[in-house]
Design a protein around this motif. Structure first.
Motif, PDB file in Angstrom:
ATOM      1  N   GLY A   1      37.390  39.270  45.305  1.00 10.47           N
ATOM      2  CA  GLY A   1      37.309  37.996  44.600  1.00 10.47           C
ATOM      3  C   GLY A   1      37.174  38.183  43.098  1.00 10.47           C
ATOM      4  O   GLY A   1      37.825  37.481  42.305  1.00 10.47           O
TER       5      GLY A   1
ATOM      6  N   ASN B   1      33.044  30.982  43.253  1.00 14.01           N
ATOM      7  CA  ASN B   1      33.390  31.644  44.517  1.00 14.01           C
ATOM      8  C   ASN B   1      33.045  33.124  44.515  1.00 14.01           C
ATOM      9  O   ASN B   1      33.552  33.883  45.351  1.00 14.01           O
ATOM     10  CB  ASN B   1      34.894  31.488  44.810  1.00 14.01           C
TER      11      ASN B   1
ATOM     12  N   GLN C   1      38.201  27.893  39.597  1.00 15.57           N
ATOM     13  CA  GLN C   1      37.269  28.443  40.581  1.00 15.57           C
ATOM     14  C   GLN C   1      37.996  29.148  41.717  1.00 15.57           C
ATOM     15  O   GLN C   1      37.534  30.173  42.226  1.00 15.57           O
ATOM     16  CB  GLN C   1      36.391  27.320  41.129  1.00 15.57           C
ATOM     17  N   PHE C   2      39.147  28.616  42.129  1.00 16.41           N
ATOM     18  CA  PHE C   2      39.845  29.136  43.308  1.00 16.41           C
ATOM     19  C   PHE C   2      41.015  30.059  42.932  1.00 16.41           C
ATOM     20  O   PHE C   2      41.904  30.282  43.740  1.00 16.41           O
ATOM     21  CB  PHE C   2      40.328  27.977  44.179  1.00 16.41           C
TER      22      PHE C   2
ATOM     23  N   GLN D   1      39.786  36.997  40.133  1.00 20.68           N
ATOM     24  CA  GLN D   1      39.425  36.176  38.987  1.00 20.68           C
ATOM     25  C   GLN D   1      39.819  36.858  37.681  1.00 20.68           C
ATOM     26  O   GLN D   1      40.231  36.187  36.728  1.00 20.68           O
ATOM     27  CB  GLN D   1      37.922  35.869  39.009  1.00 20.68           C
TER      28      GLN D   1
END
Length: 244
Positions: free
Chosen positions: A146, A173, A92-93, A150
């Motif tokens: 973001g 996120n 996720q991060f 990813q």
């Protein structure tokens, strides 16, 4: 034989005199090329299941056969080799190193595999092209959105040509439009033969996968094929009718 076979797998923790069964007698199969979601609320055991499937943890009881290798009897060194050669992780991060550029971040898993610098660059550029970021190879993570970060994380997960890619809340996120684009990328990777296991608490996200495995109280509560339930759809689109 399935790519992954779990038989009667349990994970038990002992905390302050209390026994906690994070997984309780779980048996399931995952075939090569499947796009599977593991869904359940917080504390259901889905993250424990991912850690065991991803060779980050070992079961207390039961057996796991991953691509012909028995995981529960493997040494820590063997598990590290399996993770490096057969498994890719997307979190996720993002977990990108801020001081390295995109190309260097994607190369990292190959550094530990003894691959030459030239081959590392070639393979990294190949997967960056796959995720549409070959023109960002010299940028640092802070210079990316973001969604782009990813995509770099996905490229890094793919660069060692793993048999399985685990995605742990990969859109958590991201805004909804960017999240839908990432899910569509996973769908395309699945169509190309990659095995994707997506861990989520969100039924809307799970609905885009080929099969859903619901975990509750450490057990497999049910599995669902969205196609058979009339839920096969692209991210953001309406459900398609069930096949006649």
């Amino acid at each position: 034989m399935a790519l992954v076979e779990l038989r009667n797998v349990s994970k038990i923790y002992h905390l302050g005199g209390e026994t906690i069964k994070a997984l309780d007698d779980v048996s399931l199969d995952i075939d090569g090329g499947e796009f599977v979601s593991v869904i359940g609320p917080s504390g259901s055991g889905k993250s424990t299941l991912m850690h065991i499937l991803g060779c980050l943890d070992s079961p207390t009881h039961g057996s796991i056969n991953l691509d012909g290798q028995m995981i529960q009897t493997a040494t820590a060194r063997q598990l590290a080799q399996i993770r490096n050669r057969k498994i890719g992780f997307v979190f996720q991060f993002f977990n990108l190193l801020p001081k390295l550029n995109v190309l260097q971040n994607v190369e990292l898993p190959m550094v530990y595999s003894g691959i030459s610098g030239r081959e590392r660059r070639d393979r990294s550029m190949e997967v960056l092209k796959l995720v549409g970021l070959e023109n960002r190879s010299r940028h640092r993570p802070s210079q990316l959105s973001g969604g782009q970060q990813q995509r770099v994380a996905i490229a890094r997960a793919l660069v060692n040509k793993p048999r399985i890619v685990f995605a742990d809340e990969p859109t958590g996120n991201l805004d909804s439009n960017t999240g839908e684009a990432i899910l569509e990328l996973f769908r395309n990777l699945s169509r190309e033969g990659h095995t994707i296991i997506l861990v989520t608490h969100d039924p809307e996200i799970a609905a885009v996968t080929h099969r859903r495995i619901e975990i509750r109280d450490g057990k497999v509560a049910k599995t669902l094929d969205p196609k058979l339930a009339g839920l096969d759809r692209r991210p953001g689109g309406p459900p398609s009718p069930s096949p006649a």
